[in-house]
Design an enzyme around this catalytic site. Structure first.
Site, PDB file in Angstrom:
ATOM      1  N   GLN A 114       0.818  -1.214   0.000  1.00  0.00           N
ATOM      2  CA  GLN A 114       0.000   0.000   0.000  1.00  0.00           C
ATOM      3  C   GLN A 114       0.859   1.274   0.000  1.00  0.00           C
ATOM      4  O   GLN A 114       0.449   2.299  -0.551  1.00  0.00           O
ATOM      5  CB  GLN A 114      -0.913  -0.026   1.237  1.00  0.00           C
ATOM      6  CG  GLN A 114      -2.118   0.875   1.169  1.00  0.00           C
ATOM      7  CD  GLN A 114      -3.278   0.288   0.385  1.00  0.00           C
ATOM      8  OE1 GLN A 114      -3.582  -0.887   0.514  1.00  0.00           O
ATOM      9  NE2 GLN A 114      -3.918   1.091  -0.431  1.00  0.00           N
ATOM     10  N   LYS A 129      -2.754  -0.962   6.645  1.00  0.00           N
ATOM     11  CA  LYS A 129      -3.725  -2.022   6.336  1.00  0.00           C
ATOM     12  C   LYS A 129      -4.171  -2.648   7.651  1.00  0.00           C
ATOM     13  O   LYS A 129      -3.451  -2.597   8.642  1.00  0.00           O
ATOM     14  CB  LYS A 129      -3.070  -3.095   5.453  1.00  0.00           C
ATOM     15  CG  LYS A 129      -4.049  -3.970   4.710  1.00  0.00           C
ATOM     16  CD  LYS A 129      -4.568  -3.331   3.437  1.00  0.00           C
ATOM     17  CE  LYS A 129      -5.697  -4.142   2.827  1.00  0.00           C
ATOM     18  NZ  LYS A 129      -6.104  -3.615   1.521  1.00  0.00           N
ATOM     19  N   GLY A 168     -12.520  -0.453   2.838  1.00  0.00           N
ATOM     20  CA  GLY A 168     -12.874  -1.870   2.727  1.00  0.00           C
ATOM     21  C   GLY A 168     -11.793  -2.679   2.030  1.00  0.00           C
ATOM     22  O   GLY A 168     -10.801  -2.153   1.536  1.00  0.00           O
ATOM     23  N   ASP A 169     -11.977  -3.969   2.024  1.00  0.00           N
ATOM     24  CA  ASP A 169     -11.139  -4.915   1.274  1.00  0.00           C
ATOM     25  C   ASP A 169     -11.956  -6.214   1.260  1.00  0.00           C
ATOM     26  O   ASP A 169     -13.194  -6.151   1.432  1.00  0.00           O
ATOM     27  CB  ASP A 169      -9.769  -5.097   1.954  1.00  0.00           C
ATOM     28  CG  ASP A 169      -8.773  -5.884   1.102  1.00  0.00           C
ATOM     29  OD1 ASP A 169      -8.192  -5.301   0.181  1.00  0.00           O
ATOM     30  OD2 ASP A 169      -8.587  -7.105   1.336  1.00  0.00           O
ATOM     31  N   THR A 212     -12.150   0.452  -8.212  1.00  0.00           N
ATOM     32  CA  THR A 212     -10.990  -0.442  -8.398  1.00  0.00           C
ATOM     33  C   THR A 212     -11.107  -1.198  -9.721  1.00  0.00           C
ATOM     34  O   THR A 212     -10.143  -1.288 -10.492  1.00  0.00           O
ATOM     35  CB  THR A 212     -10.848  -1.406  -7.210  1.00  0.00           C
ATOM     36  OG1 THR A 212     -10.897  -0.648  -6.015  1.00  0.00           O
ATOM     37  CG2 THR A 212      -9.539  -2.166  -7.272  1.00  0.00           C
ATOM     38  N   ASN A 243     -16.232  -7.131  -5.220  1.00  0.00           N
ATOM     39  CA  ASN A 243     -16.277  -5.734  -5.632  1.00  0.00           C
ATOM     40  C   ASN A 243     -15.387  -5.459  -6.846  1.00  0.00           C
ATOM     41  O   ASN A 243     -15.839  -4.887  -7.841  1.00  0.00           O
ATOM     42  CB  ASN A 243     -15.860  -4.851  -4.441  1.00  0.00           C
ATOM     43  CG  ASN A 243     -15.734  -3.400  -4.836  1.00  0.00           C
ATOM     44  OD1 ASN A 243     -14.657  -2.925  -5.129  1.00  0.00           O
ATOM     45  ND2 ASN A 243     -16.853  -2.690  -4.889  1.00  0.00           N
ATOM     46  N   SER A 380     -10.733   6.660  -2.974  1.00  0.00           N
ATOM     47  CA  SER A 380     -10.854   6.919  -1.529  1.00  0.00           C
ATOM     48  C   SER A 380     -10.228   8.267  -1.203  1.00  0.00           C
ATOM     49  O   SER A 380     -10.748   9.025  -0.381  1.00  0.00           O
ATOM     50  CB  SER A 380     -10.150   5.828  -0.728  1.00  0.00           C
ATOM     51  OG  SER A 380     -10.966   4.682  -0.617  1.00  0.00           O
TER      52      SER A 380
HETATM   53  P1  NDP Z   1     -14.573  -9.137  -2.121  1.00  0.00           P
HETATM   54  O1  NDP Z   1     -14.658  -9.689  -0.754  1.00  0.00           O
HETATM   55  O2  NDP Z   1     -15.611  -8.190  -2.594  1.00  0.00           O
HETATM   56  O3  NDP Z   1     -14.470 -10.309  -3.186  1.00  0.00           O
HETATM   57  C1  NDP Z   1     -13.472 -11.270  -3.151  1.00  0.00           C
HETATM   58  C2  NDP Z   1     -13.814 -12.306  -4.194  1.00  0.00           C
HETATM   59  O4  NDP Z   1     -12.726 -13.207  -4.353  1.00  0.00           O
HETATM   60  C3  NDP Z   1     -15.013 -13.159  -3.804  1.00  0.00           C
HETATM   61  O5  NDP Z   1     -15.720 -13.475  -4.967  1.00  0.00           O
HETATM   62  C4  NDP Z   1     -14.359 -14.390  -3.193  1.00  0.00           C
HETATM   63  O6  NDP Z   1     -15.160 -15.535  -3.212  1.00  0.00           O
HETATM   64  C5  NDP Z   1     -13.196 -14.548  -4.129  1.00  0.00           C
HETATM   65  N1  NDP Z   1     -12.117 -15.350  -3.548  1.00  0.00           N
HETATM   66  C6  NDP Z   1     -11.548 -15.254  -2.339  1.00  0.00           C
HETATM   67  N2  NDP Z   1     -10.573 -16.167  -2.197  1.00  0.00           N
HETATM   68  C7  NDP Z   1     -10.539 -16.844  -3.356  1.00  0.00           C
HETATM   69  C8  NDP Z   1      -9.755 -17.896  -3.842  1.00  0.00           C
HETATM   70  N3  NDP Z   1      -8.801 -18.467  -3.096  1.00  0.00           N
HETATM   71  N4  NDP Z   1      -9.976 -18.300  -5.121  1.00  0.00           N
HETATM   72  C9  NDP Z   1     -10.935 -17.736  -5.885  1.00  0.00           C
HETATM   73  N5  NDP Z   1     -11.719 -16.749  -5.458  1.00  0.00           N
HETATM   74  C10 NDP Z   1     -11.525 -16.313  -4.217  1.00  0.00           C
HETATM   75  O7  NDP Z   1     -13.111  -8.457  -2.222  1.00  0.00           O
HETATM   76  P2  NDP Z   1     -12.613  -7.335  -3.222  1.00  0.00           P
HETATM   77  O8  NDP Z   1     -13.207  -7.539  -4.559  1.00  0.00           O
HETATM   78  O9  NDP Z   1     -12.757  -6.037  -2.544  1.00  0.00           O
HETATM   79  O10 NDP Z   1     -11.041  -7.634  -3.261  1.00  0.00           O
HETATM   80  C11 NDP Z   1     -10.475  -8.570  -4.195  1.00  0.00           C
HETATM   81  C12 NDP Z   1      -8.974  -8.330  -4.279  1.00  0.00           C
HETATM   82  O11 NDP Z   1      -8.736  -6.982  -4.703  1.00  0.00           O
HETATM   83  C13 NDP Z   1      -8.196  -8.469  -2.966  1.00  0.00           C
HETATM   84  O12 NDP Z   1      -6.889  -8.927  -3.254  1.00  0.00           O
HETATM   85  C14 NDP Z   1      -8.109  -7.027  -2.459  1.00  0.00           C
HETATM   86  O13 NDP Z   1      -7.034  -6.836  -1.583  1.00  0.00           O
HETATM   87  C15 NDP Z   1      -7.893  -6.301  -3.774  1.00  0.00           C
HETATM   88  N6  NDP Z   1      -8.226  -4.891  -3.770  1.00  0.00           N
HETATM   89  C16 NDP Z   1      -9.491  -4.454  -3.469  1.00  0.00           C
HETATM   90  C17 NDP Z   1      -9.781  -3.111  -3.515  1.00  0.00           C
HETATM   91  C18 NDP Z   1     -11.171  -2.600  -3.310  1.00  0.00           C
HETATM   92  O14 NDP Z   1     -11.385  -1.391  -3.517  1.00  0.00           O
HETATM   93  N7  NDP Z   1     -12.135  -3.415  -2.968  1.00  0.00           N
HETATM   94  C19 NDP Z   1      -8.732  -2.107  -3.807  1.00  0.00           C
HETATM   95  C20 NDP Z   1      -7.472  -2.678  -4.204  1.00  0.00           C
HETATM   96  C21 NDP Z   1      -7.244  -4.020  -4.138  1.00  0.00           C
HETATM   97  P3  NDP Z   1     -15.998 -16.034  -1.910  1.00  0.00           P
HETATM   98  O15 NDP Z   1     -17.303 -15.287  -1.989  1.00  0.00           O
HETATM   99  O16 NDP Z   1     -16.131 -17.485  -2.131  1.00  0.00           O
HETATM  100  O17 NDP Z   1     -15.207 -15.674  -0.698  1.00  0.00           O
END
Ligand code: NDP
Length: 449
Positions: A114, A129, A168-169, A212, A243, A380
């Site tokens: 970050q 974080k 969030g994350d 994102t 997300n 953000s």
């Molecule tokens: P969410 O919780 O909204 O979504 C995560 C998604 O990934 C879910 O569909 C989840 O499935 C899936 N998932 C988790 N683990 C696995 C796995 N091992 N294999 C396949 N799918 C998996 O999180 P975000 O979308 O917010 O974040 C996703 C990534 O993006 C993370 O690495 C986060 O750090 C990064 N990120 C997010 C930002 C944001 O603004 N939201 C900003 C920058 C980075 P399930 O429902 O089964 O858990």
């Protein structure tokens, strides 16, 4: 694995001995330090002032107990974390992750990344974080609320609109941010922009939800364009269905691509006609259901159990948007064998070092998450600006600022790569451009941290 510079290698070896169990953190540090060799060799001040030795230690690490009562009346206990990594260029800024595998290594790797990501946005935000090993999946709204309130009851002592601004994350969306914001307001008797990703009725920014995923596509589009390509007519894999993935799908489709595969942690779907992001919104945001229920809406699609196989689907572009280390060497080889032209990271560190070597070795375009997913934290930052001004900008205003920021990040990474590393090496360029900004601020401020 040795880094080709005695100063940097010494720092890494010491860190690896001290934090041997923190594998994700060590992986993230190694990846950055490897690319800083030419920078450290060009300017002796970084070694003299031990800038990198200071950067790899968080300014502050907060660990705490989070007790809460479940619906059966039983007292549960989780662990809470906030790592305030670097405040050289602004207040600590970075998301909160709620997932059962959260530990100090994962929070430190995310906090370290970050620092550079926030510097790349051009906005004044330091790196931090946090999170917990609490998983909202399968919990009732009341349980999630009680957990969030307990979590904030401790976190409130360490954050503030000019000190540390979480967001969030994974596992922390609008619902969780709302509960935490409410508790912060109650405990401090103040209405401030202390969290981002807030709802639109209480200080949130338009386009933050999309930021994102949209930002990832703006970045990828700029990168593709510089290489004579575009999304137009390309098939795309977007892993995850949260997300980032949902809005990456929307923007990639708007730019002319066709998203044919998406996943969750149980399995993946393939729809050769293109996955409609609105169906994913209904499944994930409204129903909080599993991705396999996509077949209830589109019976012609296919569902495969197990999420890893998604990388064997033939597509032109891969956008990992789920979690760390989801693309290993074998998956990277499958992506290359299927003739893809690029891998653009939406998640944080989704490719293992071995996977990155395969992808770059085969000549594919590759962008690291710290550059291509910076649109979330950038927006953000725009939410913080609007809160300070007590004004709200329109969706188009925020979206166009986001697009400009992502295109600037691409240009800065490309320029840094050309100056210090190899032209076109966006991975090295991202680390170097982010590092230079933070390092200069640290030098100017003396040995305060
Ligand atoms: P969410 O919780 O909204 O979504 C995560 C998604 O990934 C879910 O569909 C989840 O499935 C899936 N998932 C988790 N683990 C696995 C796995 N091992 N294999 C396949 N799918 C998996 O999180 P975000 O979308 O917010 O974040 C996703 C990534 O993006 C993370 O690495 C986060 O750090 C990064 N990120 C997010 C930002 C944001 O603004 N939201 C900003 C920058 C980075 P399930 O429902 O089964 O858990």
């Amino acid at each position: 694995m040795a880094i080709n510079n005695a100063y940097l290698n010494g720092i890494y070896e010491e860190l690896a001995a001290r934090y041997a169990e923190q594998t994700e953190f060590l992986e993230a540090v190694h990846e950055v330090l490897e690319t800083l060799v030419p920078v450290v060799e060009a300017d002796p001040r970084y070694e003299q002032q031990n800038i990198i030795g200071r950067m790899v230690e968080p300014e502050r690490t907060i660990l705490f107990r989070v007790p809460w009562v479940d619906d059966a009346g039983k007292v549960q206990v989780n662990r809470g974390y906030r790592v305030q990594f670097n405040s050289a260029i602004g207040p600590y800024k970075g998301g909160l992750r709620f997932r059962n595998n959260v530990n100090l290594s994962i929070i430190k790797f995310l906090g370290f990344e970050q620092i550079f990501k926030n510097a790349l946005t051009t906005l004044p935000m330091g790196g931090g974080k946090g999170g917990s090993d609490f998983d909202p999946k399968g919990k009732s709204d009341a349980e999630v609320m009680r957990f969030c309130q307990s979590f904030m009851t401790e976190l409130v002592k360490h954050i503030g609109p000019d000190t540390d601004v979480p967001a969030g994350d994974i596992g922390v969306g609008a619902r969780e941010i709302g509960y935490m914001f409410g508790q912060y307001k109650r405990l401090t008797n103040s209405f401030t922009g202390v969290l981002t990703g807030k709802g639109l009725t209480y200080g949130g920014s338009l386009a933050r939800t999309q930021a994102t995923g949209f930002g990832l596509c703006y970045f990828a589009n700029a990168y593709l364009k510089a290489n004579g390509q575009s999304f137009e007519g390309k098939t795309v894999i977007v892993s995850g269905s949260g997300n980032v993935a949902t809005y990456a799908n929307q923007k990639a489709t708007q730019l002319g691509g066709k998203v044919i595969a998406m996943s969750d942690s149980n399995g993946y779907i393939v729809d050769e006609n293109g996955i409609d992001f609105k169906v994913i919104q209904v499944i994930k945001e409204q129903k909080r259901a599993r991705i396999k229920t996509y077949l209830d809406y589109v019976p012609t699609a296919k569902y495969v159990e197990g999420c890893k196989g998604i990388w064997t689907v033939k597509a032109d572009i891969a956008m990992p948007c789920a979690t760390q280390n989801e693309i290993d060497e074998e998956s990277a080889k499958a992506i290359v064998a299927n003739g893809a032209i690029g891998v653009f990271e939406g998640a944080n560190m989704p490719c293992t070092p071995e996977a990155i070597a395969v992808i770059k070795g085969a000549g594919l375009l590759y962008s690291p998450g710290k550059a291509s997913n910076a649109g979330g934290v950038a927006t953000s930052g725009l939410e913080m600006s609007q809160n300070s001004e007590r004004l709200s900008w329109t969706f188009d205003e925020v979206d166009s600022k986001l697009k400009g920021i992502m295109e600037t990040i691409y240009a800065d990474c490309a320029a840094a790569a050309e100056k210090y590393a190899t032209a076109g090496d966006i991975q090295a360029g991202a680390n170097i451009a982010g590092f230079l900004k933070v390092a200069e601020a640290m030098l100017a401020q003396g040995v305060c941290y």
